[in-house]
Motif scaffolding. Sequence first.
Motif, short mmCIF file in Angstrom:
data_model
loop_
_atom_site.label_atom_id
_atom_site.label_comp_id
_atom_site.label_asym_id
_atom_site.label_seq_id
_atom_site.Cartn_x
_atom_site.Cartn_y
_atom_site.Cartn_z
N ILE A 204 29.60 32.75 -36.48
CA ILE A 204 29.49 31.74 -35.43
C ILE A 204 29.95 30.36 -35.88
O ILE A 204 29.89 29.41 -35.11
N LEU A 205 30.44 30.26 -37.14
CA LEU A 205 30.98 28.99 -37.65
C LEU A 205 32.30 29.23 -38.37
O LEU A 205 32.49 30.28 -38.99
N PRO A 206 33.22 28.27 -38.32
CA PRO A 206 34.45 28.40 -39.10
C PRO A 206 34.18 28.27 -40.60
O PRO A 206 33.17 27.70 -41.03
N SER A 207 35.08 28.80 -41.41
CA SER A 207 34.89 28.87 -42.86
C SER A 207 34.70 27.50 -43.50
O SER A 207 33.91 27.35 -44.43
N ASP A 208 35.42 26.48 -43.00
CA ASP A 208 35.35 25.17 -43.65
C ASP A 208 34.04 24.45 -43.39
O ASP A 208 33.80 23.39 -43.97
N MET A 209 33.18 25.00 -42.54
CA MET A 209 31.89 24.37 -42.27
C MET A 209 30.72 25.09 -42.95
O MET A 209 29.56 24.70 -42.76
N LEU A 210 31.00 26.12 -43.73
CA LEU A 210 29.92 26.94 -44.28
C LEU A 210 29.06 26.18 -45.30
O LEU A 210 27.83 26.31 -45.30
N SER A 211 29.70 25.38 -46.17
CA SER A 211 28.90 24.63 -47.14
C SER A 211 28.03 23.58 -46.44
O SER A 211 26.89 23.34 -46.83
N ARG A 212 28.57 22.97 -45.35
CA ARG A 212 27.79 22.00 -44.59
C ARG A 212 26.66 22.68 -43.83
O ARG A 212 25.57 22.12 -43.69
N ALA A 213 26.91 23.89 -43.35
CA ALA A 213 25.84 24.65 -42.70
C ALA A 213 24.74 25.01 -43.69
O ALA A 213 23.55 24.97 -43.37
N SER A 415 21.85 24.31 -56.04
CA SER A 415 22.30 25.65 -56.42
C SER A 415 22.45 26.55 -55.21
O SER A 415 23.45 27.27 -55.06
N ALA A 416 21.48 26.51 -54.28
CA ALA A 416 21.50 27.39 -53.12
C ALA A 416 22.68 27.10 -52.20
O ALA A 416 23.30 28.02 -51.64
N ILE A 417 23.02 25.82 -52.02
CA ILE A 417 24.14 25.46 -51.16
C ILE A 417 25.43 26.11 -51.66
O ILE A 417 26.18 26.73 -50.90
N PHE A 418 25.69 26.00 -52.95
CA PHE A 418 26.94 26.53 -53.49
C PHE A 418 26.90 28.06 -53.61
O PHE A 418 27.94 28.71 -53.42
N ARG A 419 25.75 28.63 -53.92
CA ARG A 419 25.67 30.10 -54.00
C ARG A 419 25.93 30.73 -52.63
O ARG A 419 26.66 31.72 -52.51
N GLN A 420 25.32 30.17 -51.59
CA GLN A 420 25.52 30.72 -50.25
C GLN A 420 26.97 30.53 -49.79
O GLN A 420 27.53 31.41 -49.13
N THR A 421 27.57 29.43 -50.16
CA THR A 421 28.96 29.19 -49.78
C THR A 421 29.90 30.19 -50.46
O THR A 421 30.82 30.73 -49.84
N ILE A 422 29.68 30.44 -51.74
CA ILE A 422 30.47 31.45 -52.45
C ILE A 422 30.37 32.80 -51.75
O ILE A 422 31.36 33.50 -51.53
N LEU A 423 29.15 33.17 -51.39
CA LEU A 423 28.92 34.48 -50.79
C LEU A 423 29.64 34.63 -49.46
O LEU A 423 30.19 35.70 -49.16
N LEU A 424 29.68 33.58 -48.65
CA LEU A 424 30.30 33.67 -47.34
C LEU A 424 31.82 33.47 -47.39
O LEU A 424 32.56 34.09 -46.63
N GLN A 425 32.29 32.63 -48.30
CA GLN A 425 33.72 32.36 -48.38
C GLN A 425 34.49 33.47 -49.09
O GLN A 425 35.61 33.81 -48.70
N ALA A 426 33.91 34.02 -50.14
CA ALA A 426 34.64 34.97 -50.98
C ALA A 426 34.54 36.41 -50.48
O ALA A 426 35.27 37.27 -50.97
N ALA A 427 33.65 36.70 -49.54
CA ALA A 427 33.46 38.07 -49.06
C ALA A 427 34.00 38.23 -47.64
O ALA A 427 33.83 37.34 -46.80
N PRO A 428 34.64 39.36 -47.32
CA PRO A 428 35.09 39.62 -45.95
C PRO A 428 33.89 39.89 -45.03
O PRO A 428 32.82 40.28 -45.50
N ASP A 429 34.09 39.68 -43.72
CA ASP A 429 32.97 39.81 -42.78
C ASP A 429 32.34 41.19 -42.82
O ASP A 429 31.12 41.32 -42.71
N GLU A 430 33.14 42.24 -43.00
CA GLU A 430 32.58 43.59 -42.96
C GLU A 430 31.69 43.90 -44.16
O GLU A 430 30.99 44.91 -44.18
N MET A 431 31.70 43.01 -45.17
CA MET A 431 30.84 43.18 -46.34
C MET A 431 29.66 42.22 -46.33
O MET A 431 28.76 42.35 -47.16
#
Length: 498
Positions: A204-213, A415-431
């Motif tokens: 529900i959000l674009p990739s460039d907003m994930l760290s801000r989310a 730590s949590a902000i960057f860990r969650q961003t890695i998880l959402l940016q580096a992984a495809p949606d189906e994973m």
Amino acid sequence: MRRSSGVLDARHENAAPSVRSVRRASAGLEPRHDLAAPFGCRCASARAYASAVPNTLRSRASRHLVDIAPLKASPAFARLWIGGAISGIGAIMTHVAVGLQIYEITESTFMVGLVGGISLVPMIVAGLWGGVIADVMDRRKVLIASSLVAWSMTLALVALSFWDLHLQGEGAHAPVWPFYVVTTLNAVAATVSGATRGSVVGRILPSDMLSRAAALNGIAFGATLTIGPALAGVLAAGVGLPWTFTIDAILFSAGFLGVWMLPSLPRLGERVEAGWPVLKEGFSFLRRSPNIRMSFVVDIIAMTFGRPYVLFPALGATLVGGGALTVGALTAAGAVGTMLASLFSGPVKRVHRHGVAISRAIQAFGLFAALFGLATLVLSLDGHEAAEGWGGIHWLTLAVLGVCMAGMGASDEVSAIFRQTILLQAAPDEMRGRLQGVFVVVVTGGPRIGDLYAGILATAVALWFPPLLGGVVIIALIAVLTRAQRTWRDYDAQNPTP
């Protein structure tokens, strides 16, 4: 603004000085040509200067404060965020109240720590299979079902607590095992819900907003941890534990409304059936993803060795004093740190070396944990006579422990902000569902291992020993792992690789 002519462009360039020239003129580094200009021109230049300075200050502030663009970009995310913040207050109240309830029944820190130990294996199973379900089914439906189960378990805690209150009038207590059963089922439902909710954000959000989310989620989490524990302590000391659980059941409705109003979120791509092959596919991806895997490992280390929360009831009753008031104050202090780190998270969008940032944040977390243990050790040698209420509190130690908890909360949130961003940016949606399942197992299972670790060592040695030893272990292990894995040190968010 449309540019109509070259004359108009030149006029605007002369009338509105750049931010750089304003800064240089204010510092005496730019020639003051306006002093030799006609009076009208000097007035125009002054007005431009006056308008440019506030804009400069606002620009500086915006670079440091949290960016709320995700709330504007996605109404679905905004509703989910607001509902989660409100219901989260009740959830944290219940977390604190369960510890107080079990300590009241058993007078044992070890028995309080068993809340996490007993629910650990069911949570691991729920996280893994909940992630599979989130990847093959409509994520909105999964969220609704898991939320209803969690809501019913909260109502069960209300009934159990009122039952214990009734038995206290007869000089007895309710057995503790029903509380373990209900809290375990609640943890299972929350794990499935958490895995699904995390994977929803990427849709529900674009990739460039994930760290801000992620930073906004940190503010919501920090607010719940600030208000929830303090409110739990006041309510437990004022109206009692049963009504504390009841208020959680009422607040839960806000979170459910945010889930209910989500759009349909079916699986993208071909239809598959939930089962072992889907779970195995997720594990295969994780084995090929050293950076995602490392983000889990470093968080497990921090949560296992650096969580003093299970010690709070004993600290309030036997060392610091204040009882439930101290429990609420210390938990809220950690939340204040979380919320401040999120509030001033503007720079996160300019940080690209996420692996290095996570390692440094966790080492800071370990340092504050060790200082917490050291302060507790010093108080144990002071001879303070702890007692219930405000008058029985050792205020200096409470303040020092509060600062340590705030530091731990702030560093953990970074730590949590960057860990969650890695998880959402580096992984495809189906994973994402399966990986979010592993993530939720880590962030909820790790603290339960930590509670068990702290409960055992506090019972065997002393209350100060688990955080002091744990903080040193965290700093050393993170240093070794960061040096050993080059891909983690080199991770760049501009080119995210799992």
